[in-house]
Each structure stands twice: as C-alpha cells, then as structure tokens.
Design a protein around this motif. Structure first.
Motif, PDB file in Angstrom:
ATOM      1  N   TYR A  24      -7.422 102.574  -6.019  1.00  0.00           N
ATOM      2  CA  TYR A  24      -7.094 101.530  -5.053  1.00  0.00           C
ATOM      3  C   TYR A  24      -5.627 101.642  -4.630  1.00  0.00           C
ATOM      4  CZ  TYR A  24      -6.146  96.912  -3.127  1.00  0.00           C
ATOM      5  OH  TYR A  24      -5.753  95.888  -2.311  1.00  0.00           O
ATOM      6  N   ASP A  25      -4.740 101.819  -5.609  1.00  0.00           N
ATOM      7  CA  ASP A  25      -3.303 101.949  -5.310  1.00  0.00           C
ATOM      8  C   ASP A  25      -3.047 103.127  -4.374  1.00  0.00           C
ATOM      9  OD1 ASP A  25      -2.791  99.785  -6.937  1.00  0.00           O
ATOM     10  OD2 ASP A  25      -2.085 100.998  -8.636  1.00  0.00           O
ATOM     11  N   ARG A  26      -3.673 104.263  -4.651  1.00  0.00           N
ATOM     12  CA  ARG A  26      -3.492 105.442  -3.791  1.00  0.00           C
ATOM     13  C   ARG A  26      -3.981 105.165  -2.373  1.00  0.00           C
ATOM     14  NH1 ARG A  26      -5.048 108.123  -8.391  1.00  0.00           N
ATOM     15  NH2 ARG A  26      -7.198 108.308  -7.708  1.00  0.00           N
ATOM     16  N   ALA A  27      -5.147 104.536  -2.254  1.00  0.00           N
ATOM     17  CA  ALA A  27      -5.700 104.238  -0.930  1.00  0.00           C
ATOM     18  C   ALA A  27      -4.811 103.246  -0.174  1.00  0.00           C
ATOM     19  CB  ALA A  27      -7.120 103.681  -1.067  1.00  0.00           C
ATOM     20  N   LEU A  28      -4.315 102.237  -0.879  1.00  0.00           N
ATOM     21  CA  LEU A  28      -3.441 101.246  -0.247  1.00  0.00           C
ATOM     22  C   LEU A  28      -2.146 101.889   0.222  1.00  0.00           C
ATOM     23  CD1 LEU A  28      -2.663  98.365   0.519  1.00  0.00           C
ATOM     24  CD2 LEU A  28      -1.934  98.018  -1.856  1.00  0.00           C
ATOM     25  N   LEU A  29      -1.527 102.705  -0.626  1.00  0.00           N
ATOM     26  CA  LEU A  29      -0.284 103.388  -0.243  1.00  0.00           C
ATOM     27  C   LEU A  29      -0.507 104.319   0.943  1.00  0.00           C
ATOM     28  CD1 LEU A  29       1.228 104.109  -3.750  1.00  0.00           C
ATOM     29  CD2 LEU A  29       2.098 102.516  -2.026  1.00  0.00           C
ATOM     30  N   PRO A  87       7.597  93.057   9.377  1.00  0.00           N
ATOM     31  CA  PRO A  87       7.089  91.852   8.714  1.00  0.00           C
ATOM     32  C   PRO A  87       8.209  90.935   8.238  1.00  0.00           C
ATOM     33  CG  PRO A  87       6.063  93.834   7.832  1.00  0.00           C
ATOM     34  CD  PRO A  87       7.187  94.281   8.693  1.00  0.00           C
ATOM     35  N   ASP A  88       7.975  89.634   8.368  1.00  0.00           N
ATOM     36  CA  ASP A  88       8.892  88.623   7.840  1.00  0.00           C
ATOM     37  C   ASP A  88       8.494  88.208   6.429  1.00  0.00           C
ATOM     38  OD1 ASP A  88      10.431  88.357  10.209  1.00  0.00           O
ATOM     39  OD2 ASP A  88       8.868  87.090  11.063  1.00  0.00           O
ATOM     40  N   THR A  89       7.228  88.402   6.114  1.00  0.00           N
ATOM     41  CA  THR A  89       6.676  87.910   4.857  1.00  0.00           C
ATOM     42  C   THR A  89       5.664  88.897   4.312  1.00  0.00           C
ATOM     43  OG1 THR A  89       6.862  85.665   5.723  1.00  0.00           O
ATOM     44  CG2 THR A  89       5.497  85.941   3.782  1.00  0.00           C
ATOM     45  N   VAL A  90       5.586  88.976   2.995  1.00  0.00           N
ATOM     46  CA  VAL A  90       4.538  89.738   2.327  1.00  0.00           C
ATOM     47  C   VAL A  90       3.790  88.776   1.421  1.00  0.00           C
ATOM     48  CG1 VAL A  90       4.003  91.589   0.711  1.00  0.00           C
ATOM     49  CG2 VAL A  90       5.815  91.900   2.385  1.00  0.00           C
ATOM     50  N   PRO A 132      -3.188  88.929  -8.517  1.00  0.00           N
ATOM     51  CA  PRO A 132      -2.082  89.829  -8.195  1.00  0.00           C
ATOM     52  C   PRO A 132      -1.020  89.925  -9.277  1.00  0.00           C
ATOM     53  CG  PRO A 132      -2.068  87.903  -6.759  1.00  0.00           C
ATOM     54  CD  PRO A 132      -3.322  87.840  -7.556  1.00  0.00           C
ATOM     55  N   SER A 133      -0.995  88.974 -10.206  1.00  0.00           N
ATOM     56  CA  SER A 133      -0.020  89.076 -11.301  1.00  0.00           C
ATOM     57  C   SER A 133      -0.356  90.241 -12.232  1.00  0.00           C
ATOM     58  CB  SER A 133       0.031  87.766 -12.088  1.00  0.00           C
ATOM     59  OG  SER A 133      -1.233  87.477 -12.649  1.00  0.00           O
ATOM     60  N   GLN A 134      -1.536  90.840 -12.071  1.00  0.00           N
ATOM     61  CA  GLN A 134      -1.920  91.992 -12.882  1.00  0.00           C
ATOM     62  C   GLN A 134      -1.518  93.319 -12.251  1.00  0.00           C
ATOM     63  OE1 GLN A 134      -6.074  91.896 -13.845  1.00  0.00           O
ATOM     64  NE2 GLN A 134      -5.907  90.025 -15.033  1.00  0.00           N
ATOM     65  N   ILE A 135      -0.886  93.295 -11.086  1.00  0.00           N
ATOM     66  CA  ILE A 135      -0.463  94.540 -10.452  1.00  0.00           C
ATOM     67  C   ILE A 135       0.577  95.221 -11.331  1.00  0.00           C
ATOM     68  CG2 ILE A 135       0.678  95.576  -8.444  1.00  0.00           C
ATOM     69  CD1 ILE A 135      -0.342  93.262  -6.765  1.00  0.00           C
ATOM     70  N   ASP A 136       0.376  96.498 -11.561  1.00  0.00           N
ATOM     71  CA  ASP A 136       1.344  97.290 -12.313  1.00  0.00           C
ATOM     72  C   ASP A 136       2.677  97.270 -11.559  1.00  0.00           C
ATOM     73  OD1 ASP A 136       1.969  99.507 -14.351  1.00  0.00           O
ATOM     74  OD2 ASP A 136       2.428 100.458 -12.423  1.00  0.00           O
ATOM     75  N   LEU A 137       3.780  97.037 -12.276  1.00  0.00           N
ATOM     76  CA  LEU A 137       5.077  96.889 -11.615  1.00  0.00           C
ATOM     77  C   LEU A 137       5.503  98.142 -10.858  1.00  0.00           C
ATOM     78  CD1 LEU A 137       7.148  94.775 -14.148  1.00  0.00           C
ATOM     79  CD2 LEU A 137       6.097  94.072 -12.014  1.00  0.00           C
ATOM     80  N   SER A 138       5.213  99.311 -11.386  1.00  0.00           N
ATOM     81  CA  SER A 138       5.588 100.526 -10.653  1.00  0.00           C
ATOM     82  C   SER A 138       4.763 100.651  -9.377  1.00  0.00           C
ATOM     83  CB  SER A 138       5.446 101.772 -11.534  1.00  0.00           C
ATOM     84  OG  SER A 138       4.112 101.936 -11.960  1.00  0.00           O
ATOM     85  N   ALA A 139       3.495 100.254  -9.428  1.00  0.00           N
ATOM     86  CA  ALA A 139       2.662 100.274  -8.222  1.00  0.00           C
ATOM     87  C   ALA A 139       3.170  99.243  -7.215  1.00  0.00           C
ATOM     88  CB  ALA A 139       1.205  99.990  -8.576  1.00  0.00           C
ATOM     89  N   LEU A 140       3.541  98.046  -7.696  1.00  0.00           N
ATOM     90  CA  LEU A 140       4.078  97.018  -6.807  1.00  0.00           C
ATOM     91  C   LEU A 140       5.361  97.513  -6.134  1.00  0.00           C
ATOM     92  CD1 LEU A 140       4.013  94.175  -5.625  1.00  0.00           C
ATOM     93  CD2 LEU A 140       5.209  93.385  -7.682  1.00  0.00           C
ATOM     94  N   HIS A 141       6.201  98.177  -6.902  1.00  0.00           N
ATOM     95  CA  HIS A 141       7.442  98.734  -6.347  1.00  0.00           C
ATOM     96  C   HIS A 141       7.135  99.691  -5.203  1.00  0.00           C
ATOM     97  CE1 HIS A 141      11.524 100.314  -6.305  1.00  0.00           C
ATOM     98  NE2 HIS A 141      10.992 101.512  -6.316  1.00  0.00           N
ATOM     99  N   GLU A 142       6.181 100.585  -5.407  1.00  0.00           N
ATOM    100  CA  GLU A 142       5.811 101.550  -4.362  1.00  0.00           C
ATOM    101  C   GLU A 142       5.198 100.853  -3.156  1.00  0.00           C
ATOM    102  OE1 GLU A 142       6.481 104.837  -4.159  1.00  0.00           O
ATOM    103  OE2 GLU A 142       7.688 104.409  -5.925  1.00  0.00           O
ATOM    104  N   ILE A 143       4.382  99.852  -3.401  1.00  0.00           N
ATOM    105  CA  ILE A 143       3.749  99.110  -2.297  1.00  0.00           C
ATOM    106  C   ILE A 143       4.823  98.438  -1.443  1.00  0.00           C
ATOM    107  CG2 ILE A 143       2.327  97.092  -1.757  1.00  0.00           C
ATOM    108  CD1 ILE A 143       0.657  97.868  -4.303  1.00  0.00           C
ATOM    109  N   LEU A 144       5.747  97.724  -2.087  1.00  0.00           N
ATOM    110  CA  LEU A 144       6.782  97.010  -1.338  1.00  0.00           C
ATOM    111  C   LEU A 144       7.737  97.958  -0.628  1.00  0.00           C
ATOM    112  CD1 LEU A 144       7.565  94.055  -3.759  1.00  0.00           C
ATOM    113  CD2 LEU A 144       6.135  94.052  -1.701  1.00  0.00           C
TER     114      LEU A 144
END
Length: 127
Positions: free
Chosen positions: A33-38, A50-53, A60-72
């Motif tokens: 999922y992370d790969r597809a989203l990225l 974007p003004d907001t994410v 969503p609190s279960q998102i891996d922090l490194s994945a969240l970093h890449e997403i943002l």
C-alpha cells in the motif's frame, strides 16, 4: 482550502460503526500500500499547492513513521510543519496549538514535547 486526504485503511479491528473503506488486513499489504501510495503521489500532476493534509481512514496512528515521512515529503507545500494529528490546525482568530516546549511546569520540570491542542479542547467542549 485545498487539501489532500490520505486514507490509511488498516485497522487492528473493524468497528461496527465505521463507514471508512478499511478493515483488518494482513501486515504484508502495508508495504505494498505504501509503495502504491508513494507512486500515486509522485506521478500526480500538482497544479496547486495543498494547504492541508488530512490523515484518515482506518487507524492512521498505526502508520509507520518512516512511511509517513516519505508520504509527507511527497506532497508539495508542507503545510503540516506545525500541525499535530487529531487536531484542527486552523481556526478563525484562534491559535489552535499552544506550544509550551521549553517552559517549566509547576514541579520545575522543563517541558520538551508539550503542545496543547486548544482547538480540540474547544471542539470537545461543544459536543
């Protein structure tokens, strides 16, 4: 306000009241999922900033922090630099977050991570 909604469909259990497209899925699907989203974020033609994410969906609190970093990092504008999860990061004439980092509490302890989500408190008081 232009925003991006990121759905994280993974849950530890599916709540009976939840209407999000989410569920209890195998952990192996998260990296897929992370790969597809990225990939989708990287290939999107950003004609606006974007003004907001918004992070939502399952848990969503279960998102891996490194994945969240890449997403943002993949979303232009970086409007979330001073935001927190589960907080309205804007309000008419209201500072939504009061940052107490560096202050000293009543016991003489220096506060390191204390940022109070006033907007959340006000919203909860109205319920």
């Amino acid at each position: 306000m232009a925003g991006v909604y990121i759905s994280f469909p993974f849950c530890a259990q599916k709540c009976t009241f939840c209407n999000f497209a989410s569920g209890v899925f195998p952990a192996a699907l998260r990296s897929e999922y992370d790969r597809a989203l990225l990939h989708e974020l990287a290939s999107h033609d950003w004609r606006w900033t974007p003004d907001t994410v918004y992070l939502g969906g399952g848990t969503p609190s279960q998102i891996d922090l490194s994945a969240l970093h890449e997403i943002l990092r993949s979303i232009p504008g970086r409007p979330w630099r001073e935001a927190q999860t589960n907080v309205a990061s804007g309000g008419a004439g209201l500072r939504p977050i009061i940052d107490y980092r560096g202050e000293v509490d009543s016991h003489g302890q220096r506060l390191v991570t204390a940022a109070i989500a006033v907007a959340d408190e006000l919203a909860a008081a109205g319920e």
